[in-house]
Scaffold this motif. Structure first.
Motif, PDB file in Angstrom:
ATOM      1  N   VAL A 129      34.128  42.072  47.982  1.00 38.43           N
ATOM      2  CA  VAL A 129      33.969  42.441  46.578  1.00 38.43           C
ATOM      3  C   VAL A 129      34.122  43.953  46.446  1.00 38.43           C
ATOM      4  CG1 VAL A 129      32.515  40.473  45.986  1.00 38.43           C
ATOM      5  CG2 VAL A 129      31.461  42.575  46.758  1.00 38.43           C
ATOM      6  N   ALA A 130      34.624  44.372  45.313  1.00 36.23           N
ATOM      7  CA  ALA A 130      34.828  45.804  45.053  1.00 36.23           C
ATOM      8  C   ALA A 130      33.485  46.514  44.961  1.00 36.23           C
ATOM      9  CB  ALA A 130      35.619  45.990  43.761  1.00 36.23           C
ATOM     10  N   SER A 131      33.363  47.615  45.685  1.00 35.84           N
ATOM     11  CA  SER A 131      32.124  48.398  45.677  1.00 35.84           C
ATOM     12  C   SER A 131      32.028  49.296  44.452  1.00 35.84           C
ATOM     13  CB  SER A 131      32.042  49.238  46.945  1.00 35.84           C
ATOM     14  OG  SER A 131      33.165  50.107  47.011  1.00 35.84           O
ATOM     15  N   ALA A 132      33.143  49.494  43.765  1.00 37.96           N
ATOM     16  CA  ALA A 132      33.190  50.366  42.593  1.00 37.96           C
ATOM     17  C   ALA A 132      34.344  49.929  41.702  1.00 37.96           C
ATOM     18  CB  ALA A 132      33.379  51.821  43.026  1.00 37.96           C
ATOM     19  N   THR A 133      34.385  50.451  40.507  1.00 33.38           N
ATOM     20  CA  THR A 133      35.511  50.208  39.615  1.00 33.38           C
ATOM     21  C   THR A 133      36.572  51.264  39.896  1.00 33.38           C
ATOM     22  OG1 THR A 133      34.113  49.237  37.914  1.00 33.38           O
ATOM     23  CG2 THR A 133      36.226  50.153  37.188  1.00 33.38           C
ATOM     24  N   GLY A 134      37.824  50.823  40.021  1.00 31.61           N
ATOM     25  CA  GLY A 134      38.913  51.767  40.267  1.00 31.61           C
ATOM     26  C   GLY A 134      40.112  51.075  40.883  1.00 31.61           C
ATOM     27  N   THR A 135      41.045  51.887  41.356  1.00 34.01           N
ATOM     28  CA  THR A 135      42.272  51.389  41.968  1.00 34.01           C
ATOM     29  C   THR A 135      42.082  51.245  43.467  1.00 34.01           C
ATOM     30  OG1 THR A 135      43.610  52.454  40.260  1.00 34.01           O
ATOM     31  CG2 THR A 135      44.732  51.872  42.313  1.00 34.01           C
ATOM     32  N   LEU A 136      42.551  50.134  44.017  1.00 36.09           N
ATOM     33  CA  LEU A 136      42.536  49.916  45.454  1.00 36.09           C
ATOM     34  C   LEU A 136      43.752  50.607  46.058  1.00 36.09           C
ATOM     35  CD1 LEU A 136      41.571  48.522  48.087  1.00 36.09           C
ATOM     36  CD2 LEU A 136      43.004  46.570  47.405  1.00 36.09           C
ATOM     37  N   TYR A 137      43.509  51.531  46.981  1.00 32.20           N
ATOM     38  CA  TYR A 137      44.570  52.211  47.717  1.00 32.20           C
ATOM     39  C   TYR A 137      44.573  51.698  49.146  1.00 32.20           C
ATOM     40  CZ  TYR A 137      44.934  55.524  43.883  1.00 32.20           C
ATOM     41  OH  TYR A 137      45.128  56.086  42.645  1.00 32.20           O
ATOM     42  N   LEU A 138      45.767  51.527  49.720  1.00 36.54           N
ATOM     43  CA  LEU A 138      45.898  51.080  51.098  1.00 36.54           C
ATOM     44  C   LEU A 138      46.542  52.167  51.947  1.00 36.54           C
ATOM     45  CD1 LEU A 138      47.092  47.400  50.529  1.00 36.54           C
ATOM     46  CD2 LEU A 138      44.788  48.208  51.094  1.00 36.54           C
TER      47      LEU A 138
END
Length: 181
Positions: A129-138
């Protein structure tokens, strides 16, 4: 009613958004590259990232080929991997850990980061699950990037946010009530 329920389940499963993203070993290196922007996430939203174990990138001269799990042990070329080397050739070895921003992962690991948050290991199969709101960068966990080659395709899938599911549920409930009348 059964057909409405079946249609509802198909609709819900179709709400997940999935897309392939090509993470470049050189351009998207964590130490001196730029992360590849993928999808927008909301804190608490479930998502997954997968990559094929035959999809390889290289962090330099042999034996430095690895999949998204990084350089963690001996790896030999196969007929189906991306190395281009003769089957049976030693193409990867354990190169230890690389530390950056107080975090350590095996060299060559596919890692993620939501905006400027902490890095986390993604590897070939991640679900969380996402730990924060925002864009996932790889990123390719490596530096320096100058001798890196290849890329790994990461399939990123996000599950709809709880609010979206709640609205869908209310709509389905209203449709079921209307159908009963």
């Amino acid at each position: 009613m059964k057909s409405l329920l079946l249609l509802s389940l198909v609709s819900v499963s179709g709400l997940a958004s999935a897309a392939p993203f090509v993470v470049d070993a050189m351009n998207n290196a964590s130490g001196d590259g730029v992360g590849l922007a993928t999808i927008s996430l909301t804190a608490g939203q479930a998502f997954s990232v997968t990559a094929s174990s035959d999809d390889l990138w290289s962090l330099g001269a042999l034996p430095r080929f690895c999949d998204a799990d990084g350089l963690t042990g001996d790896r030999y070329a196969t007929a189906t991997d991306d190395s281009g080397e003769t089957v049976g050739t030693l193409i990867g070895q354990d190169f230890g850990m690389y530390s950056q921003d107080s975090q350590s992962f095996a060299y060559g690991t596919l890692v993620g980061r939501i905006d400027a948050g902490s890095y986390f290991a993604v590897g070939t199969n991640y679900a969380g699950v996402a730990s924060a709101t925002g864009t996932l960068y790889l990123y390719n966990w490596d530096t320096p990037k100058g001798d890196n080659t290849g890329s790994i395709t990461a399939n990123v899938e996000a599950v709809p946010e709880p609010a979206t599911m709640a609205v869908l549920g209310l709509g389905l409930a209203a449709a079921a009530r209307k159908r009963r009348k």
